[in-house]
Design a protein around this motif. Structure first.
Motif, PDB file in Angstrom:
ATOM      1  N   ARG A 199     100.834  76.755  -6.361  1.00 43.92           N
ATOM      2  CA  ARG A 199     101.175  75.337  -6.305  1.00 43.92           C
ATOM      3  C   ARG A 199     100.456  74.710  -5.112  1.00 43.92           C
ATOM      4  N   ARG A 200      99.808  73.587  -5.344  1.00 43.27           N
ATOM      5  CA  ARG A 200      98.927  73.007  -4.338  1.00 43.27           C
ATOM      6  C   ARG A 200      99.627  71.968  -3.461  1.00 43.27           C
ATOM      7  N   CYS A 201      99.165  71.928  -2.181  1.00 44.13           N
ATOM      8  CA  CYS A 201      99.742  71.027  -1.198  1.00 44.13           C
ATOM      9  C   CYS A 201      98.703  70.005  -0.766  1.00 44.13           C
ATOM     10  N   ALA A 203      96.749  69.855   1.651  1.00 47.56           N
ATOM     11  CA  ALA A 203      95.486  70.344   2.219  1.00 47.56           C
ATOM     12  C   ALA A 203      94.333  70.174   1.246  1.00 47.56           C
ATOM     13  N   THR A 204      94.595  70.252  -0.057  1.00 47.90           N
ATOM     14  CA  THR A 204      93.528  70.121  -1.050  1.00 47.90           C
ATOM     15  C   THR A 204      92.993  68.705  -1.137  1.00 47.90           C
ATOM     16  N   SER A 205      93.707  67.749  -0.583  1.00 47.83           N
ATOM     17  CA  SER A 205      93.265  66.357  -0.610  1.00 47.83           C
ATOM     18  C   SER A 205      92.206  66.073   0.440  1.00 47.83           C
ATOM     19  N   VAL A 206      91.980  67.021   1.349  1.00 45.23           N
ATOM     20  CA  VAL A 206      91.009  66.843   2.429  1.00 45.23           C
ATOM     21  C   VAL A 206      89.628  67.281   1.946  1.00 45.23           C
ATOM     22  N   ASN A 207      88.674  66.365   2.020  1.00 50.09           N
ATOM     23  CA  ASN A 207      87.296  66.678   1.637  1.00 50.09           C
ATOM     24  C   ASN A 207      86.690  67.587   2.706  1.00 50.09           C
ATOM     25  N   PRO A 208      86.272  68.815   2.349  1.00 48.68           N
ATOM     26  CA  PRO A 208      85.749  69.738   3.371  1.00 48.68           C
ATOM     27  C   PRO A 208      84.439  69.274   3.996  1.00 48.68           C
ATOM     28  N   ALA A 209      83.751  68.340   3.340  1.00 50.49           N
ATOM     29  CA  ALA A 209      82.482  67.851   3.881  1.00 50.49           C
ATOM     30  C   ALA A 209      82.677  66.684   4.845  1.00 50.49           C
ATOM     31  N   ASP A 214      90.479  61.964   0.552  1.00 54.23           N
ATOM     32  CA  ASP A 214      89.837  61.009  -0.342  1.00 54.23           C
ATOM     33  C   ASP A 214      90.374  61.045  -1.769  1.00 54.23           C
ATOM     34  N   ILE A 215      91.229  62.016  -2.089  1.00 63.26           N
ATOM     35  CA  ILE A 215      91.870  62.060  -3.397  1.00 63.26           C
ATOM     36  C   ILE A 215      93.146  62.892  -3.261  1.00 63.26           C
ATOM     37  N   ASP A 216      94.212  62.412  -3.822  1.00 67.40           N
ATOM     38  CA  ASP A 216      95.493  63.125  -3.784  1.00 67.40           C
ATOM     39  C   ASP A 216      95.480  64.140  -4.923  1.00 67.40           C
ATOM     40  N   LEU A 217      95.007  65.341  -4.622  1.00 69.51           N
ATOM     41  CA  LEU A 217      94.843  66.325  -5.691  1.00 69.51           C
ATOM     42  C   LEU A 217      96.161  66.826  -6.276  1.00 69.51           C
ATOM     43  N   PRO A 218      97.206  67.075  -5.482  1.00 63.98           N
ATOM     44  CA  PRO A 218      98.471  67.461  -6.118  1.00 63.98           C
ATOM     45  C   PRO A 218      98.956  66.410  -7.113  1.00 63.98           C
ATOM     46  N   ALA A 219      98.826  65.125  -6.745  1.00 65.57           N
ATOM     47  CA  ALA A 219      99.239  64.059  -7.655  1.00 65.57           C
ATOM     48  C   ALA A 219      98.335  64.001  -8.880  1.00 65.57           C
ATOM     49  N   ALA A 220      97.020  64.231  -8.664  1.00 67.46           N
ATOM     50  CA  ALA A 220      96.083  64.214  -9.791  1.00 67.46           C
ATOM     51  C   ALA A 220      96.370  65.349 -10.761  1.00 67.46           C
ATOM     52  N   LEU A 221      96.664  66.522 -10.234  1.00 66.57           N
ATOM     53  CA  LEU A 221      97.022  67.649 -11.102  1.00 66.57           C
ATOM     54  C   LEU A 221      98.280  67.332 -11.898  1.00 66.57           C
ATOM     55  N   MET A 222      99.260  66.771 -11.240  1.00 58.78           N
ATOM     56  CA  MET A 222     100.508  66.443 -11.922  1.00 58.78           C
ATOM     57  C   MET A 222     100.280  65.400 -13.012  1.00 58.78           C
ATOM     58  N   ALA A 223      99.459  64.397 -12.699  1.00 56.11           N
ATOM     59  CA  ALA A 223      99.204  63.330 -13.673  1.00 56.11           C
ATOM     60  C   ALA A 223      98.431  63.837 -14.885  1.00 56.11           C
TER      61      ALA A 223
END
Length: 256
Positions: A199-201, A203-209, A214-223
């Protein structure tokens, strides 16, 4: 045939990757040196006299300290040296097991992170225990096709490094990995077993570059999928060496 396309460990929790061409796996253990150290962010539950796994909120981590993504890191396993290049170009090298070498590094981190530092910084290490998000000695695996599917649905470029997985596999169907829970897989004859979805938190929303959210990945996965999971934890069942380009096979029945 699906193949192993990346092997990555994170010697210090929350900091940058150490990319490998091959690695020796041992049954019942994590990837060697993966999250072997963490930096305690002010007083917490970690007791060096009785070292044990504690929850990640006590340590510096990307979810809370996005500035860590600005740092370029290099790890020397032989001497347990950790070199960190800061945004202005300065590089500080410490020996992870020698507290006397840590002060300049901590001072520079405090300047970089500012109010995100809650108190005195201290390196935590538990012999034989990885300071991952879970206490179990598991390896994390990411399916590159799943990340591409998420890219296509969101319209955002998504570096698999956001998920900070140990193994990246390509050549599979998207989300096939969720069918491996309770099943054995093989990488060039080394056997691993699927244990649980990850399950993602935040931290995945942080662009490593860019180090920006820049994107709420947990919310995007849920949507997009009705869950916030990406990747799975796997246990190492047999000893052996795996390398980039090794073939990947899945066998046996499991649960989804």
């Amino acid at each position: 045939m699906p193949q192993l396309t990346a092997i990555t460990r994170f010697p210090v929790k929350g900091f940058g990757p150490d990319r490998l061409e091959l690695v020796e796996l041992n049954a019942g253990h994590t990837l060697p040196f993966d999250r072997a150290w963490a930096i305690e962010n002010g007083p917490g539950d970690f007791d060096p006299a009785r070292p044990a796994h504690v929850k990640k909120r006590h340590f510096l981590m990307l979810a809370g300290q996005t500035g860590l993504a600005q740092l370029a890191c290099r790890f020397d396993a032989a001497g347990e040296h950790f070199a960190v290049r800061f945004p202005e170009g300065e590089t500080i090298t410490i020996t992870l097991g020698e507290a006397a070498s840590h002060a300049p590094f901590f001072a520079r981190l405090e300047t970089l992170l500012g109010e995100d530092v809650r108190g005195t910084l201290r390196i935590a290490h538990v012999p034989g225990q990885a300071l991952t998000d879970i206490p179990d000695p598991h390896i994390s695996l990411i399916n590159a096709a799943s990340v591409r599917d998420l890219e296509a649905r969101t319209g955002h470029a998504i570096d698999p490094l956001r998920f900070r997985g140990n193994l990246l596999i390509d050549g599979l169907e998207p989300w096939a990995e969720f069918g491996w829970i309770g099943r054995d897989v093989s990488i060039d004859g080394v056997r691993l077993r699927g244990q649980s979805r990850i399950r993602r938190c935040a931290a995945t929303s942080v662009n490593p570059a860019t180090s920006r959210r820049d994107i709420d990945l947990p919310a995007a996965l849920m949507a997009q999928y009705g869950h916030a999971d990406c990747g799975i934890y796997m246990s190492v069942e047999t000893n052996g060496v795996i390398a980039l380009g090794d073939d990947f096979e899945c066998s046996g029945s499991g649960q989804t």
